[in-house]
Scaffold this active site. Structure first.
Site, PDB file in Angstrom:
ATOM      1  N   HIS A  50      -4.420  -4.934  -0.312  1.00  0.00           N
ATOM      2  CA  HIS A  50      -4.103  -3.842  -1.253  1.00  0.00           C
ATOM      3  C   HIS A  50      -3.214  -4.289  -2.406  1.00  0.00           C
ATOM      4  O   HIS A  50      -3.636  -4.290  -3.540  1.00  0.00           O
ATOM      5  CB  HIS A  50      -3.486  -2.618  -0.556  1.00  0.00           C
ATOM      6  CG  HIS A  50      -4.433  -1.936   0.371  1.00  0.00           C
ATOM      7  ND1 HIS A  50      -5.567  -1.296  -0.089  1.00  0.00           N
ATOM      8  CD2 HIS A  50      -4.459  -1.820   1.716  1.00  0.00           C
ATOM      9  CE1 HIS A  50      -6.233  -0.804   0.945  1.00  0.00           C
ATOM     10  NE2 HIS A  50      -5.589  -1.123   2.055  1.00  0.00           N
ATOM     11  N   GLU A  52       0.874  -1.178   0.000  1.00  0.00           N
ATOM     12  CA  GLU A  52       0.000   0.000   0.000  1.00  0.00           C
ATOM     13  C   GLU A  52       0.907   1.222   0.000  1.00  0.00           C
ATOM     14  O   GLU A  52       0.958   1.997   0.945  1.00  0.00           O
ATOM     15  CB  GLU A  52      -0.910  -0.009   1.248  1.00  0.00           C
ATOM     16  CG  GLU A  52      -2.008   1.038   1.230  1.00  0.00           C
ATOM     17  CD  GLU A  52      -2.809   1.077   2.550  1.00  0.00           C
ATOM     18  OE1 GLU A  52      -2.390   0.453   3.534  1.00  0.00           O
ATOM     19  OE2 GLU A  52      -3.856   1.744   2.580  1.00  0.00           O
TER      20      GLU A  52
END
Ligand SMILES: *[C@@H]1O[C@H](CO)[C@@H](O)[C@H](O)[C@H]1NC(C)=O
Ligand SMILES: *[C@@H]1O[C@H](CO)[C@@H](O)[C@H](O)[C@H]1NC(C)=O
Ligand SMILES: *[C@@H]1O[C@H](CO)[C@@H](O)[C@H](O)[C@H]1NC(C)=O
Ligand SMILES: *[C@@H]1O[C@H](CO)[C@@H](O)[C@H](O)[C@H]1NC(C)=O
Ligand SMILES: [Zn+2]
Length: 511
Positions: free
Chosen positions: A382, A357
């Site tokens: 993510h 992320e």
């Protein structure tokens, strides 16, 4: 060769023949059949590209694609805008309404205290008796339930009983609205309010401090989770893998309940919810710990605690993860000894690491996705940076490790602005294993999964992705969930029934 020289060389008849009978071959335009073949070949690699459809689904798909083309041709394209400004447009969209009604399967990346609409917290929870508020030096607020006036805390005003405060006011709307603004990042002018990742992350983390005193009050803790399940069910979700900090909770008299109480509360509330709504499958818990407040020793303790909870609650406990802003925290590799503990002890603690992320390529943090895979993570939270790592991407596909893509979260936390440029678009076109989730919907002014599904379908998927992509996303959410294979089958049956009903009702509704 010019026409003159052609005539002189006697090739003119051939020239004419080609010109008249075979313009395509002569003009150098590539073979259209070959072109069609390549286009089809590429489309078949896209997420949903190999999903078969029934006649009814094909009919519904044609309607959906018509709506999609219309909306993509409009003057404003929501995925290209900030979600806070796009939200009212999305709410009026026919595609959104379709997605909202559609059974979406499971939500696999959602955090414990960002599940429930913030208005519910203010209108319901802060109106309960014994709720105290204090106002901080930096214009925020804190809440606490207590029988007596609580001891004051640093950088905060004296505690005031909300009931008393409200009784003195003619109109509480402004106060309540200010509480709501403290609990979410939502604003009409996001670009001005949040000029950088540092600013937006600071406000993001502050929102968790505001909610903390409300949701860790034991009775509210249970009601909050129940309400959260209700809101996800209303959005046509049947199951959640919930990332949870498992805090100690407190009672009105100050008594503190331990982590086992919290796990038991999750288990009992989920069970109660299934009893009340048998069309819902439940929730499992991924125990999460902050990556930057903890020393390696504290992570070791947390991993041991996770193994203990797994033995105590084998059905509810799904695994372990680290949360918080990756760029600001320690890497997974830094904690390698702690994370190796289960294997060293011959235990099996599934990991569900947040990783990638980040926008910072080449940093130590940027290696988290590789390390997550080396520690046999079950999914990657993510994986925003995954397309920058071809080998890691290949590994995750081979290992069947799905990426949990949360488009609105990535936009609000400023990794990408126009969602057409979201890297998961490439993953989707390449049929990479992935699911769509909503991370912290309440804090982003969203709810359930539908807003993120809309952004993924319209912004990441492009014009060619259709109902088959939506179907594969729902399948993936069950396939890559933490459920046992037996419960996956049950979830699939449940979803299929709801899906068939949805297809049938949508067709009769639109005809
Ligand atoms: C708050 O929600 C609970 C259910 O979670 C409900 O029983 C109660 O009546 C609500 N209270 C208010 C003030 O809305
Ligand atoms: C948070 O609440 C306080 C107290 O009502 C208010 O002064 C402040 O403006 C609120 N913060 C935001 C971001 O609206
Ligand atoms: C309270 O104030 C808000 C705006 O500040 C207003 O919209 C609302 O009508 C008021 N309510 C009452 C009962 O006066
Ligand atoms: C991950 O799984 C592989 C293959 O099953 C195994 O060889 C390896 O030891 C595991 N690593 C950890 C840290 O559990
Ligand atoms: Zn998250």
């Amino acid at each position: 060769m010019s026409l003159h020289s052609l005539i002189r060389s006697g090739k003119v008849s051939v020239f004419l023949l080609v010109l008249l009978c075979c313009p395509v071959l002569c003009s150098g335009i590539p073979d259209p059949a070959y072109r069609d073949y390549l286009i089809k070949e590429e489309m078949s690699r896209q997420m949903g590209g190999k999903v078969p459809l029934t006649d009814a689904e094909m009919q519904l798909n044609a309607q959906l694609q018509k709506m999609k083309r219309q909306e993509m041709g409009g003057s404003q394209f929501p995925p290209a805008m900030h979600f806070f400004q796009a939200k009212p447009l999305i709410e009026r969209s026919a595609v959104y309404s379709f997605i909202q009604r559609m059974p979406k399967g499971a939500a696999l990346h959602v955090h414990d205290f960002a599940m429930v609409d913030t208005a519910w917290l203010v209108k319901n929870v802060t109106y309960r008796p014994h709720c105290y508020v204090c106002f901080t030096d930096d214009q925020s607020v804190r809440f606490l339930f207590s029988l007596q006036v609580p001891k004051s805390i640093p950088h905060c005003s004296a505690w005031t009983l909300l009931q008393t405060l409200r009784a003195k006011m003619v109109n509480c709307t402004d106060l309540d609205d200010s509480f709501i603004r403290n609990l979410t990042l939502f604003t009409d002018h996001p670009e001005e309010a949040y000029p950088s990742q540092d600013v937006v992350w600071k406000r993001f983390e502050q929102a968790f401090l505001v909610v903390w005193g409300l949701v860790t009050y034991a009775p509210v803790f249970k009601d909050y989770f129940y309400e959260g399940l209700k809101q996800f069910r209303a959005d046509h979700v049947i199951y959640l893998d919930l990332r949870a900090l498992l805090p100690e909770t407190y009672e009105l008299d100050g008594k503190v309940n331990d982590r086992s109480w919290t796990m038991r509360a999750y288990q009992e509330v989920a069970q109660q919810f299934i009893t009340d709504y048998p069309d819902f499958l439940g929730a499992r818990i991924i125990f999460t710990v902050h990556r930057y407040v903890c020393s390696a020793v504290r992570i070791t303790e947390a991993v041991k605690e996770a193994m203990r909870l797994q033995k105590e609650f084998p059905e509810t406990m799904a695994g372990f993860d680290l949360v918080g802003r990756e760029d600001a925290g320690r890497t997974l590799w830094y904690f390698r000894e702690a994370l190796a503990l289960p294997k060293d002890l011959g235990d099996n603690l599934p990991y569900f690491f947040h990783a990638g992320e980040t926008n910072w390529q080449g940093t130590d943090v940027d290696q988290n996705m590789l390390d997550a895979l080396l520690f046999n993570t079950s999914r990657i939270g993510h994986g925003f940076a995954l397309t920058r790592h071809p080998l890691v991407k290949e590994l995750s596909r081979k290992m069947g490790v799905a990426v949990e893509v949360c488009p609105i979260s990535n936009q609000v936390l400023k990794l990408v602005s126009d969602l057409r440029n979201h890297p998961a678009s490439e993953l989707m076109n390449d049929g990479h294993p992935l699911v769509i989730s909503s991370d912290d919907p309440a804090i982003f002014g969203a709810n359930g999964l539908s807003f993120d599904f809309y952004e993924a379908f319209m912004g990441l998927g492009g014009l060619r992705s259709d109902i088959r992509m939506l179907k594969e996303l729902a399948w993936n959410s069950i396939l890559y969930s933490s459920l046992s294979s037996q419960l996956k089958d049950k979830a699939m049956d449940m979803w299929t029934k709801q899906w068939d009903k949805f297809v049938e009702e949508s067709l009769s509704y639109q005809n």
